[in-house]
Scaffold this motif. Sequence first.
Motif, PDB file in Angstrom:
ATOM      1  N   ALA A 284      36.981  49.497  41.842  1.00 26.85           N
ATOM      2  CA  ALA A 284      35.835  49.628  42.742  1.00 26.85           C
ATOM      3  C   ALA A 284      34.917  48.422  42.634  1.00 26.85           C
ATOM      4  CB  ALA A 284      35.071  50.912  42.418  1.00 26.85           C
ATOM      5  N   GLU A 285      34.691  47.959  41.407  1.00 27.66           N
ATOM      6  CA  GLU A 285      33.840  46.780  41.225  1.00 27.66           C
ATOM      7  C   GLU A 285      34.453  45.567  41.921  1.00 27.66           C
ATOM      8  OE1 GLU A 285      31.863  44.068  37.650  1.00 27.66           O
ATOM      9  OE2 GLU A 285      33.440  45.525  37.190  1.00 27.66           O
ATOM     10  N   ALA A 286      35.774  45.410  41.800  1.00 26.17           N
ATOM     11  CA  ALA A 286      36.443  44.268  42.417  1.00 26.17           C
ATOM     12  C   ALA A 286      36.336  44.322  43.936  1.00 26.17           C
ATOM     13  CB  ALA A 286      37.909  44.233  41.986  1.00 26.17           C
ATOM     14  N   VAL A 287      36.580  45.496  44.526  1.00 26.40           N
ATOM     15  CA  VAL A 287      36.526  45.599  45.990  1.00 26.40           C
ATOM     16  C   VAL A 287      35.096  45.429  46.482  1.00 26.40           C
ATOM     17  CG1 VAL A 287      36.988  47.090  47.968  1.00 26.40           C
ATOM     18  CG2 VAL A 287      38.633  46.972  46.101  1.00 26.40           C
ATOM     19  N   ARG A 288      34.113  45.862  45.714  1.00 25.54           N
ATOM     20  CA  ARG A 288      32.722  45.629  46.127  1.00 25.54           C
ATOM     21  C   ARG A 288      32.406  44.142  46.159  1.00 25.54           C
ATOM     22  NH1 ARG A 288      31.796  50.834  43.758  1.00 25.54           N
ATOM     23  NH2 ARG A 288      31.038  52.172  45.458  1.00 25.54           N
ATOM     24  N   ALA A 289      33.060  43.360  45.297  1.00 25.59           N
ATOM     25  CA  ALA A 289      32.903  41.909  45.381  1.00 25.59           C
ATOM     26  C   ALA A 289      33.474  41.398  46.701  1.00 25.59           C
ATOM     27  CB  ALA A 289      33.588  41.234  44.197  1.00 25.59           C
ATOM     28  N   LEU A 290      34.622  41.943  47.118  1.00 27.91           N
ATOM     29  CA  LEU A 290      35.185  41.568  48.415  1.00 27.91           C
ATOM     30  C   LEU A 290      34.243  41.966  49.543  1.00 27.91           C
ATOM     31  CD1 LEU A 290      39.012  42.353  48.611  1.00 27.91           C
ATOM     32  CD2 LEU A 290      37.893  40.134  48.526  1.00 27.91           C
ATOM     33  N   ASP A 291      33.590  43.115  49.400  1.00 30.54           N
ATOM     34  CA  ASP A 291      32.627  43.552  50.417  1.00 30.54           C
ATOM     35  C   ASP A 291      31.550  42.494  50.632  1.00 30.54           C
ATOM     36  OD1 ASP A 291      34.031  45.923  50.509  1.00 30.54           O
ATOM     37  OD2 ASP A 291      32.531  47.099  49.433  1.00 30.54           O
ATOM     38  N   MET A 292      31.231  41.761  49.573  1.00 34.73           N
ATOM     39  CA  MET A 292      30.204  40.720  49.638  1.00 34.73           C
ATOM     40  C   MET A 292      30.792  39.354  49.963  1.00 34.73           C
ATOM     41  SD  MET A 292      27.519  42.477  49.035  1.00 34.73           S
ATOM     42  CE  MET A 292      26.307  41.192  48.748  1.00 34.73           C
ATOM     43  N   GLY A 293      32.101  39.307  50.221  1.00 31.48           N
ATOM     44  CA  GLY A 293      32.756  38.040  50.518  1.00 31.48           C
ATOM     45  C   GLY A 293      33.052  37.206  49.295  1.00 31.48           C
ATOM     46  N   ASP A 294      32.994  37.818  48.104  1.00 29.49           N
ATOM     47  CA  ASP A 294      33.169  37.090  46.852  1.00 29.49           C
ATOM     48  C   ASP A 294      34.596  37.272  46.343  1.00 29.49           C
ATOM     49  OD1 ASP A 294      33.023  35.927  44.377  1.00 29.49           O
ATOM     50  OD2 ASP A 294      31.261  37.039  43.697  1.00 29.49           O
ATOM     51  N   THR A 295      35.507  36.481  46.875  1.00 27.15           N
ATOM     52  CA  THR A 295      36.915  36.595  46.491  1.00 27.15           C
ATOM     53  C   THR A 295      37.136  36.168  45.045  1.00 27.15           C
ATOM     54  OG1 THR A 295      37.553  36.141  48.778  1.00 27.15           O
ATOM     55  CG2 THR A 295      39.265  35.919  47.116  1.00 27.15           C
ATOM     56  N   LYS A 296      36.365  35.203  44.580  1.00 24.55           N
ATOM     57  CA  LYS A 296      36.527  34.719  43.207  1.00 24.55           C
ATOM     58  C   LYS A 296      36.270  35.831  42.197  1.00 24.55           C
ATOM     59  CE  LYS A 296      34.895  31.165  39.988  1.00 24.55           C
ATOM     60  NZ  LYS A 296      33.978  29.997  39.809  1.00 24.55           N
ATOM     61  N   THR A 297      35.182  36.569  42.375  1.00 25.52           N
ATOM     62  CA  THR A 297      34.881  37.671  41.457  1.00 25.52           C
ATOM     63  C   THR A 297      35.910  38.784  41.591  1.00 25.52           C
ATOM     64  OG1 THR A 297      32.517  37.181  41.461  1.00 25.52           O
ATOM     65  CG2 THR A 297      33.161  39.411  40.825  1.00 25.52           C
ATOM     66  N   PHE A 298      36.368  39.051  42.811  1.00 24.61           N
ATOM     67  CA  PHE A 298      37.423  40.050  43.016  1.00 24.61           C
ATOM     68  C   PHE A 298      38.618  39.741  42.130  1.00 24.61           C
ATOM     69  CE2 PHE A 298      41.494  40.889  45.142  1.00 24.61           C
ATOM     70  CZ  PHE A 298      41.457  42.266  45.255  1.00 24.61           C
ATOM     71  N   HIS A 299      39.101  38.505  42.184  1.00 26.90           N
ATOM     72  CA  HIS A 299      40.268  38.144  41.386  1.00 26.90           C
ATOM     73  C   HIS A 299      39.945  38.132  39.896  1.00 26.90           C
ATOM     74  CE1 HIS A 299      43.335  37.352  44.373  1.00 26.90           C
ATOM     75  NE2 HIS A 299      42.464  36.680  45.112  1.00 26.90           N
ATOM     76  N   ALA A 300      38.739  37.717  39.537  1.00 26.61           N
ATOM     77  CA  ALA A 300      38.361  37.699  38.129  1.00 26.61           C
ATOM     78  C   ALA A 300      38.374  39.106  37.537  1.00 26.61           C
ATOM     79  CB  ALA A 300      36.979  37.072  37.960  1.00 26.61           C
ATOM     80  N   ARG A 301      38.025  40.110  38.338  1.00 26.72           N
ATOM     81  CA  ARG A 301      38.015  41.483  37.865  1.00 26.72           C
ATOM     82  C   ARG A 301      39.411  42.104  37.880  1.00 26.72           C
ATOM     83  NH1 ARG A 301      33.885  39.875  36.440  1.00 26.72           N
ATOM     84  NH2 ARG A 301      31.780  40.673  36.828  1.00 26.72           N
ATOM     85  N   LEU A 302      40.170  41.856  38.950  1.00 23.04           N
ATOM     86  CA  LEU A 302      41.408  42.614  39.153  1.00 23.04           C
ATOM     87  C   LEU A 302      42.662  41.917  38.611  1.00 23.04           C
ATOM     88  CD1 LEU A 302      41.562  45.427  40.277  1.00 23.04           C
ATOM     89  CD2 LEU A 302      42.281  44.495  42.471  1.00 23.04           C
ATOM     90  N   ASP A 303      42.711  40.594  38.680  1.00 20.90           N
ATOM     91  CA  ASP A 303      43.922  39.906  38.233  1.00 20.90           C
ATOM     92  C   ASP A 303      44.298  40.224  36.786  1.00 20.90           C
ATOM     93  OD1 ASP A 303      43.992  38.823  40.739  1.00 20.90           O
ATOM     94  OD2 ASP A 303      43.711  36.734  40.124  1.00 20.90           O
ATOM     95  N   PRO A 304      43.331  40.314  35.853  1.00 21.15           N
ATOM     96  CA  PRO A 304      43.715  40.606  34.468  1.00 21.15           C
ATOM     97  C   PRO A 304      44.304  41.993  34.255  1.00 21.15           C
ATOM     98  CG  PRO A 304      41.532  39.578  34.542  1.00 21.15           C
ATOM     99  CD  PRO A 304      41.896  39.957  35.947  1.00 21.15           C
ATOM    100  N   THR A 305      44.179  42.869  35.237  1.00 18.02           N
ATOM    101  CA  THR A 305      44.713  44.227  35.086  1.00 18.02           C
ATOM    102  C   THR A 305      46.202  44.323  35.402  1.00 18.02           C
ATOM    103  OG1 THR A 305      44.275  44.950  37.377  1.00 18.02           O
ATOM    104  CG2 THR A 305      42.451  45.132  35.792  1.00 18.02           C
ATOM    105  N   VAL A 306      46.759  43.269  35.988  1.00 13.27           N
ATOM    106  CA  VAL A 306      48.148  43.344  36.457  1.00 13.27           C
ATOM    107  C   VAL A 306      49.124  43.500  35.291  1.00 13.27           C
ATOM    108  CG1 VAL A 306      49.978  42.050  37.610  1.00 13.27           C
ATOM    109  CG2 VAL A 306      47.689  42.110  38.601  1.00 13.27           C
ATOM    110  N   GLU A 307      48.840  42.865  34.151  1.00 17.22           N
ATOM    111  CA  GLU A 307      49.750  42.986  33.014  1.00 17.22           C
ATOM    112  C   GLU A 307      49.861  44.444  32.573  1.00 17.22           C
ATOM    113  OE1 GLU A 307      50.556  41.218  28.502  1.00 17.22           O
ATOM    114  OE2 GLU A 307      48.707  40.680  29.572  1.00 17.22           O
ATOM    115  N   LEU A 308      48.744  45.153  32.526  1.00 10.72           N
ATOM    116  CA  LEU A 308      48.775  46.573  32.178  1.00 10.72           C
ATOM    117  C   LEU A 308      49.566  47.363  33.221  1.00 10.72           C
ATOM    118  CD1 LEU A 308      47.889  49.136  30.653  1.00 10.72           C
ATOM    119  CD2 LEU A 308      45.761  49.073  32.001  1.00 10.72           C
TER     120      LEU A 308
END
Length: 386
Positions: A284-308
Amino acid sequence: MTLLLPRDDGTTRPYEPCPAPSQAPPGSGAPLTSRTVFSAAHVVADPRADVSPDSPAAVDWDATLAFRRHLWAQGLGVAEAMDTAQRGMGLDWTGAAELIRRSAAEAKSAGGAIACGAGTDQLTASADLLTVRAAYEEQLALVEESGAQVILMASRALAAVATSPDDYLETYGHLLRQASEPVILHWLGPMFDPALTGYWGSEDLDEATETFLDVISAHPDKVDGIKISLLDPGREIALRRRLPDGVRCYTGDDFNYPELIAGDEQGFSHALLGIFDPLAPLAAEAVRALDMGDTKTFHARLDPTVELSRHLFQPPTRFYKTGVVFLAWLAGHQSHFTMVGGLQSARSLPHLCHAYELADGLGLFPDPLLAESRMKSLLATYGVDQ
């Protein structure tokens, strides 16, 4: 305290748990605006029920509904009675029907979005096309009567009885004409359920895609979107670019979701994901960054979760639910690590230990000391001295 966690080779390794949870803000409950996001939610078993793996599921309804309220509190929608809820792997149609009724009523009370799976899993013997269609109709009617959006799930019974793409076109066309509101069509790949091999009339995915698109193009006003779970980002992107205007693509790719949700210059995927069950606050935090047009923060939040996510969904992928429920226990969303059908035994201790490590490193546990204590109790149960 340092934990000694088992390795795949039988040895142990020291692990120092994180001292504090992540600083992700608590859920606001406000809807996400740039993407429609559903979390496919797990069910909480009743650990005190006297059941066997062959018995109907015994569900802890209070804990199950409380977890859905947790998801809505993050601003996510709930995708109910899907494979994450162990449909066809411990939860039968009777249990799923009760789950749909209860969750839909809870969604009305909480003001949360909900979509529910309609399939054919009440069929327990061989069937013909008319019987499969009637089973779909029964479940579709129940979901609509509950007030939830319909997700037309892939059907093991249809895969077994269909002899050509025309059987799929006829069956889905009939159901879509009956639906009172636009539905989500679900294409679940055989890595999630081997019984769905050859769905849409062919094991050739290119041929199957054409049949799938034929169903959609014949009824675009009755299809809200498609949910794709093939773990093939290139195929998903190519497919979503061919969808009729107004038909959404909901990614079900638990291996590549950040790039698919972020999208490209030609579009993006919405989300309907099992991994967003344990990842709800971060997602939710990552998508809210997208809501604000902040793709960098979106990836910073969500990309590290992919390994899990890739760890939880590793082959045999259909047993990912064990890791999802395990993390819910460690996070304090339920008081025990018990699953319907006894599926808590479907993953090894080293697998669960690595899931704990990865989730702890992401700061997923609201109370890291609770998670550490529960890990110690699990290790002791398996005879691993600390």
